[in-house]
Scaffold this motif. Structure first.
Motif, PDB file in Angstrom:
ATOM      1  N   ILE A 282       7.517   0.516   4.068  1.00 33.83           N
ATOM      2  CA  ILE A 282       6.304  -0.118   3.521  1.00 33.83           C
ATOM      3  C   ILE A 282       5.918   0.529   2.191  1.00 33.83           C
ATOM      4  O   ILE A 282       5.587  -0.150   1.221  1.00 33.83           O
ATOM      5  CB  ILE A 282       5.135  -0.020   4.528  1.00 33.83           C
ATOM      6  CG1 ILE A 282       5.423  -0.933   5.741  1.00 33.83           C
ATOM      7  CG2 ILE A 282       3.808  -0.407   3.878  1.00 33.83           C
ATOM      8  CD1 ILE A 282       4.467  -0.751   6.909  1.00 33.83           C
TER       9      ILE A 282
ATOM     10  N   GLY B 121       8.987  -0.262  -0.417  1.00 32.20           N
ATOM     11  CA  GLY B 121       9.247  -1.680  -0.666  1.00 32.20           C
ATOM     12  C   GLY B 121      10.731  -1.989  -0.719  1.00 32.20           C
ATOM     13  O   GLY B 121      11.549  -1.188  -0.274  1.00 32.20           O
ATOM     14  N   GLU B 122      11.050  -3.160  -1.247  1.00 21.77           N
ATOM     15  CA  GLU B 122      12.428  -3.652  -1.213  1.00 21.77           C
ATOM     16  C   GLU B 122      13.349  -2.886  -2.155  1.00 21.77           C
ATOM     17  O   GLU B 122      14.423  -2.453  -1.769  1.00 21.77           O
ATOM     18  CB  GLU B 122      12.466  -5.151  -1.578  1.00 21.77           C
ATOM     19  CG  GLU B 122      11.708  -6.051  -0.616  1.00 21.77           C
ATOM     20  CD  GLU B 122      12.311  -6.074   0.783  1.00 21.77           C
ATOM     21  OE1 GLU B 122      13.516  -6.340   0.896  1.00 21.77           O
ATOM     22  OE2 GLU B 122      11.587  -5.791   1.763  1.00 21.77           O
TER      23      GLU B 122
ATOM     24  N   ARG C 230      -0.744  -3.525   1.553  1.00 19.58           N
ATOM     25  CA  ARG C 230       0.065  -2.885   2.611  1.00 19.58           C
ATOM     26  C   ARG C 230       0.075  -1.365   2.434  1.00 19.58           C
ATOM     27  O   ARG C 230      -0.135  -0.619   3.381  1.00 19.58           O
ATOM     28  CB  ARG C 230       1.521  -3.399   2.558  1.00 19.58           C
ATOM     29  CG  ARG C 230       1.746  -4.738   3.210  1.00 19.58           C
ATOM     30  CD  ARG C 230       3.221  -4.950   3.561  1.00 19.58           C
ATOM     31  NE  ARG C 230       4.097  -4.936   2.395  1.00 19.58           N
ATOM     32  CZ  ARG C 230       4.359  -5.992   1.627  1.00 19.58           C
ATOM     33  NH1 ARG C 230       3.806  -7.158   1.893  1.00 19.58           N
ATOM     34  NH2 ARG C 230       5.163  -5.889   0.592  1.00 19.58           N
TER      35      ARG C 230
ATOM     36  N   ARG D   9      -0.103  -8.829   0.389  1.00 20.19           N
ATOM     37  CA  ARG D   9       0.080  -8.161  -0.905  1.00 20.19           C
ATOM     38  C   ARG D   9       0.631  -6.761  -0.687  1.00 20.19           C
ATOM     39  O   ARG D   9       0.210  -6.035   0.210  1.00 20.19           O
ATOM     40  CB  ARG D   9      -1.256  -8.074  -1.663  1.00 20.19           C
ATOM     41  CG  ARG D   9      -1.685  -9.426  -2.265  1.00 20.19           C
ATOM     42  CD  ARG D   9      -2.831  -9.247  -3.247  1.00 20.19           C
ATOM     43  NE  ARG D   9      -3.854  -8.362  -2.730  1.00 20.19           N
ATOM     44  CZ  ARG D   9      -4.053  -7.102  -3.142  1.00 20.19           C
ATOM     45  NH1 ARG D   9      -3.308  -6.590  -4.111  1.00 20.19           N
ATOM     46  NH2 ARG D   9      -5.006  -6.369  -2.594  1.00 20.19           N
ATOM     47  N   ARG D  10       1.554  -6.381  -1.539  1.00 19.61           N
ATOM     48  CA  ARG D  10       2.193  -5.084  -1.409  1.00 19.61           C
ATOM     49  C   ARG D  10       1.202  -3.929  -1.562  1.00 19.61           C
ATOM     50  O   ARG D  10       1.236  -2.968  -0.801  1.00 19.61           O
ATOM     51  CB  ARG D  10       3.276  -4.988  -2.481  1.00 19.61           C
ATOM     52  CG  ARG D  10       4.021  -3.704  -2.375  1.00 19.61           C
ATOM     53  CD  ARG D  10       5.089  -3.614  -3.419  1.00 19.61           C
ATOM     54  NE  ARG D  10       5.656  -2.287  -3.343  1.00 19.61           N
ATOM     55  CZ  ARG D  10       6.557  -1.828  -4.165  1.00 19.61           C
ATOM     56  NH1 ARG D  10       7.004  -2.588  -5.126  1.00 19.61           N
ATOM     57  NH2 ARG D  10       7.018  -0.618  -4.028  1.00 19.61           N
TER      58      ARG D  10
END
Lengths: 192, 192
Positions: A135, A138-139, A85, A81-82
């Motif tokens: 991290i 994110g993307e 993280r 899970r983001r």
């Protein structure tokens, strides 16, 4: 006190603590092996027994903090899970900064340490900050998140290493830095 | 193009821009007057016409940013309401950081610039950060506010000067840094 290996280990530990103090006072480039030997009250030969060059001493001084941070990044990357993280990374980053305050302060104020490490590590600071920001952000390349994450990481490192908070105990400082980091990264103020 | 004083002024401006670029590449201590002259394609005597020492060049490079920041701090100190002081300081600090990104990056990465300035300024960075934190934190010594303010100031300076955001235009970067600063200092997200 026992003689033999235990004493050698003790000398190595004292040597690294003394080197970190001298690096902080005079900069990495302004500190010589002779200065380290003098501060320890030993001969230069005794220093050579443990380390052949100043760069080797810099590596040994930086190693525990860099290794811990690398572990935290690896652990965080493996979480699914983001949110988990981000929370794991933030907590581990703050822990590492607080536990290695003097080293963090040196990294923030003396480019000499990064130069000395560049020989063996391929710019650990650079690599770590790219992975940490990856991290935290994110993307999506959301500029607002990128700026907030950058301010959080740089600010936590500088505040954590600052002489202003030298008198604050580890637990208190950790709690305050975590609170600031969570606010910036939009995470719940207390992780249950 | 007109000759005479206008051209001298032009040379001085080019000299300072070139010096800042070389300081960024090689560090203040790794840059010589000869290197500056070579990069400009002029003789060392032409550099001496404007500045007698490298420290004088460092001062002239840093002066506009430090002067602006000093003005912002003075203006903020004169405001009566605490919220207004914080808002004015934060806005002015972000403005100065964004307008002088290359100089800010140099201050964050090269202790050589502070050393070169120490001769004439009594550690401007130190003084400024004490005054800035004084305004942002106020009278009470609330640790939470102190840590948040420290993270805000250090983080905004480092993020603002970071190559990561070199491609972001001034207005956008200013807006993002202000947003982060307001969040950290508990100020309304938009000042009307």
């Amino acid at each position: 006190m026992a003689a033999g290996p235990a004493t050698q280990e003790d000398t190595r530990t004292r040597l690294l603590a003394t080197a970190l103090r001298l690096f902080t006072e005079h900069g990495v480039e302004g500190t010589s092996l002779q200065m380290i030997a003098d501060a320890l009250g030993v001969t230069k030969a005794a220093v050579y027994y443990h380390f052949k060059t100043k760069d080797e001493i810099v590596e040994a001084v930086a190693e525990p903090g860099l290794r811990e941070l690398g572990q935290v990044i690896d652990e965080a990357s493996r979480l699914r899970r983001r949110g988990a993280r981000i929370d794991h990374l933030l907590t581990g980053f703050v822990d590492t900064v607080v536990r290695h305050r003097a080293l963090v302060a040196l990294f923030s104020s003396d480019p000499g340490i990064a130069r000395a490490l560049a020989r063996t590590w391929t710019s650990p600071e650079e690599n770590f900050s790219v992975r940490i920001l990856g991290i935290l952000v994110g993307e999506e390349s959301d500029l607002n998140r990128m700026v907030a994450a950058h301010v959080a990481v740089a600010g936590i490192a500088l505040a954590g290493g600052s002489p202003q908070f030298a008198g604050v105990d580890d637990d208190t400082l950790r709690e305050q830095l975590l609170d600031v980091g969570r606010r910036l990264l939009g995470r719940p103020r207390r992780v249950s």
